[in-house]
Design an enzyme around this catalytic site. Structure first.
Site, mmCIF file in Angstrom:
data_model
loop_
_atom_site.group_PDB
_atom_site.id
_atom_site.type_symbol
_atom_site.label_atom_id
_atom_site.label_comp_id
_atom_site.label_asym_id
_atom_site.label_seq_id
_atom_site.Cartn_x
_atom_site.Cartn_y
_atom_site.Cartn_z
ATOM 1 N N ASP A 100 0.834 -1.192 0.000
ATOM 2 C CA ASP A 100 0.000 0.000 0.000
ATOM 3 C C ASP A 100 0.878 1.255 0.000
ATOM 4 O O ASP A 100 1.849 1.353 0.762
ATOM 5 C CB ASP A 100 -0.885 -0.027 1.253
ATOM 6 C CG ASP A 100 -1.764 1.192 1.370
ATOM 7 O OD1 ASP A 100 -2.623 1.385 0.491
ATOM 8 O OD2 ASP A 100 -1.581 1.955 2.340
ATOM 9 N N GLU B 15 1.706 -0.404 -5.014
ATOM 10 C CA GLU B 15 0.776 0.661 -5.339
ATOM 11 C C GLU B 15 1.663 1.893 -5.506
ATOM 12 O O GLU B 15 2.138 2.461 -4.519
ATOM 13 C CB GLU B 15 -0.244 0.876 -4.218
ATOM 14 C CG GLU B 15 -1.253 1.959 -4.566
ATOM 15 C CD GLU B 15 -2.207 2.267 -3.420
ATOM 16 O OE1 GLU B 15 -3.359 2.634 -3.703
ATOM 17 O OE2 GLU B 15 -1.801 2.155 -2.250
#
Length: 712
Positions: free
Chosen positions: A347, A383
């Site tokens: 993330d 990401e």
């Protein structure tokens, strides 16, 4: 219980069959106390750690067994202006705890300062937080893995299914009630059968690290459903555990992984190392902040009372500290070696590469992973953005990493929304995004292609709403992305209009067909294969209810779409041209007159420079040569396959498309037309040079069987 000096390594609580070694890193502490509790979490016994080696405080307790509950109290200066926030009245969770006793219970005692004091965090709170914090649990790592082995799916054959564990299983028919929303529920027969029916190879789970629900959500009666608020990087989330099972929480997680592996499905975890649940300078003192705030967090250099924040969550871990790097690496290796997972999706990965301020693809974080003999061999997905300046880094991660390709998502959405000027961008994205990845030595698998994911509209909502509708989040619809490149097909939200419903179904087929026929690694979001809606909410992070839980009561259209997706994935897995390991070059290879890829206008001729530059073109074709793939298989043989022809028309008008001629006058065989209700079953043939009526807003796939092989 006999107290011995113990060892500084490994960090955490390690049971060796006779006792437990406890070790904790804190560079700036003046005193560390290990706190033991009975099975009820009470009757605290404190042991001062007198041994300290290289800033690691340690002790060995002979006679202590698995199941022992523990925490720490760490002494030192409380000087927020200098970056120090030690407060021994706050019981702290071990950053290396493999299991915790319970969820966090919000109370003012959790804060190192006095809530409501005019001095805010400069004040000092002497309330004891022990009754409200989770305790670490000493674990026994033994588990019968049997013959478990990793499926080890090659990147070019990988098909990812992103899912929230509870959303997938909560309402699925056939799962026992007590297993719904649990690790064991994910390993149940109905889920396995669905995943196998789809044909996916890899499931990517939203965070399963133990996390904290923010206090402002709890006050509203909401939760951090997605779990992007980690604090315990080694402990599995307790809310996915079957309470009365004979298996302990770790065994339940391992059973899930072992079961998925047994049917050839990989498990990838979405992990959050960019920040922790302790928030900004006004957040609670739960672990890192009280253990050694200066070491664990990025602080503002000229005012270390405050935190650098690249995540929007209040803080950022200090990737310049070797012990923080070690913590993350130890966590990753634990999940690979002990829990047998197959990879990770990071993330806001750009935040992990900020050694100074700018994102640095040669940062220590990437270099350490690259040389690690364990982590360098699993799937690594970034990401590739954060909220900081220069944080959007699609295409800039180093060799060995794949990325969520946000540019692919946006281009495909815009093309099928019929935006003007999308031809060149769309063509680049569906052919592997070589402009982003080839120059740095990366391969097509570096691009994780997706239309939808957990963060944003579901696929049905993408074709049903022009605007987000996040009122249920109780933030006055201010949260979530404002620009989604969506189109409601003429009506905002639910409708009974059969024309609109049919158009929405066709648009979903167009988007999904594009996804699975593109070069790169496709990722399907859980529920999009059927028709799950979140009623226009594009940020369901706090919705632990039927907005998020996949609806398994399928309509006739849902059934049609599900079967369509199954067929799409089957095509991708059986046709080598969609599993390329090398980029296209658009030119003849090794003297052949046949190009590996050809971009065609509606007349079946090569697109001219004028056509590429024309902003109005919404219809074109792409020819993929099955005998010009250029790959070598594991046995050393040249990879050969059928040629494929894809026709795209995002305009509102039907048109006649002239099919290109094949060698030896071989015909084209239609595979599917998204404007039809089902796949072609009769293998209807069309000779090269003939015309095909390409309906408005549709995609059509033709197969050109290899010249020296019959149909199969």
């Amino acid at each position: 219980m006999t107290i011995k000096p113990g060892k500084p390594y490994p960090l955490g609580a390690t049971w060796d069959g006779k006792g437990v070694n406890f070790s904790l890193f804190s560079e700036n502490a003046t005193k560390v106390e290990l706190c033991l509790f009975d099975s009820s979490g009470q009757n605290e016994q404190r042991i001062v750690l007198t041994e300290e080696t290289d800033f690691v405080w340690h002790v060995y307790l002979e006679g202590v067994l698995p199941g022992q509950l523990y925490g720490y109290r760490v002494h030192g200066p409380y000087e927020p202006q200098q970056g120090h926030r030690f407060n021994p009245q706050k019981l702290l969770i071990d950053p290396y705890a493999k299991l915790v006793s319970k969820p966090l219970e919000w109370n003012n005692a959790l804060f190192g300062y006095k809530i409501g004091d005019p001095q805010e965090d400069l004040s000092f709170n002497d309330q004891d937080s022990a009754p409200f914090v989770p305790l670490g649990v000493v674990i026994d790592t033994s588990f019968s893995w049997g013959e478990d082995s990793r499926p080890a799916i090659p990147w070019h054959k990988t098909i990812i299914y992103e899912a929230h564990l509870k959303s997938l299983t909560k309402r699925m028919p056939g799962i026992a009630e007590e297993l719904r929303g649990t690790y064991l529920g994910l390993a149940s027969e109905p889920v396995i059968n669905h995943l196998l029916k789809l044909g996916i190879t890899t499931i990517e789970l939203l965070p399963v690290h133990q996390h904290v629900d923010e206090s402002h959500l709890v006050e509203k009666g909401l939760t951090n459903y997605w779990g992007y608020n980690s604090l315990y990087f080694f402990a599995p989330e307790l809310r996915y555990v079957v309470k009365d099972s004979k298996l302990d929480p770790l065994a339940q997680f391992k059973t899930m992984v072992r079961t998925l592996h047994s049917v050839g499905i990989e498990v990838i975890l979405d992990v959050v190392y960019n920040h922790t649940a302790e928030g900004n300078h006004l957040g609670p003192t739960l672990s890192f902040r009280g253990i050694d705030n200066c070491s664990y967090y990025r602080l503002v250099s000229d005012n270390p009372r405050y935190y650098m924040d690249f995540s929007g969550c209040g803080n950022s871990l200090n990737m310049r500290n070797p012990r923080v790097i070690q913590l993350i690496m130890d966590s990753l290796r634990y999940w690979v070696c002990e829990m047998h997972v197959d990879g990770f999706r990071f993330d806001l990965a750009s935040a992990l590469a900020r050694e100074l301020f700018d994102v640095d693809k040669l940062s220590t974080f990437f270099e350490v992973i690259r040389q690690d003999p364990v982590l360098s061999q699993v799937k690594l997905i970034a990401e590739p953005w954060d909220i900081g300046a220069g944080g959007y880094q699609v295409g800039n991660f180093p060799v060995g990493w794949a990325e969520w390709n946000g540019k692919y998502r946006d281009a495909v959405r815009k093309f099928w929304r019929a935006d003007l000027g999308m031809l060149a961008e769309f063509a680049s994205r569906i052919s592997g995004s070589s402009d982003l990845y080839e120059q740095s030595g990366r391969k097509p698998y570096a691009s994780i292609n997706f239309i939808c994911c957990h963060d944003g509209f579901t696929l049905l909502d993408l074709v049903s709403y022009n605007q987000k509708h996040n009122e249920a989040n109780l933030e006055d619809n201010r949260d979530g992305q404002n620009e989604n490149y969506s189109w409601n097909c003429g009506v905002e939200g639910p409708t009974d209009d059969p024309h609109v419903l049919q158009l929405r179904l066709k648009q979903r087929k167009n988007l999904l067909s594009t996804l699975f026929l593109s070069i790169g690694v496709p990722m399907l979001y859980c529920g999009d294969e059927m028709g799950h809606s979140q009623k226009g909410n594009n940020n369901c992070y706090c919705q632990d209810n039927e907005l998020s839980w996949v609806n398994w009561q399928l309509s006739e259209q849902d059934e049609e779409l599900l079967q369509f997706v199954c067929e799409l994935i089957k095509i991708r897995k059986t046709e080598p041209v969609f599993q390329r390991r090398k980029f296209f070059h658009g030119r003849a290879i090794r003297g052949s007159e046949v190009r590996d890829i050809r971009w065609l206008d509606v007349n079946g001729e090569l697109l001219t420079d004028e056509s590429w530059n024309a902003g109005y073109i919404k219809s074109f074709g792409v020819y993929l040569a099955g005998d010009m793939i250029g790959d070598i298989d594991e046995q050393g043989n040249q990879v050969l396959g059928n040629s494929m022809l894809i026709l795209f028309n995002s305009s509102e008008s039907p048109l006649s498309f002239t099919l290109p001629k094949r060698r030896e006058e071989k015909p084209w065989t239609i595979v599917f037309d998204s404007a039809d209700t089902e796949f072609s079953q009769k293998e209807k043939e069309y000779p090269g040079g003939s015309s095909y009526m390409l309906k408005e807003r549709s995609i059509v796939l033709f197969r050109g069987y290899r010249l020296n092989e019959a149909k199969s």
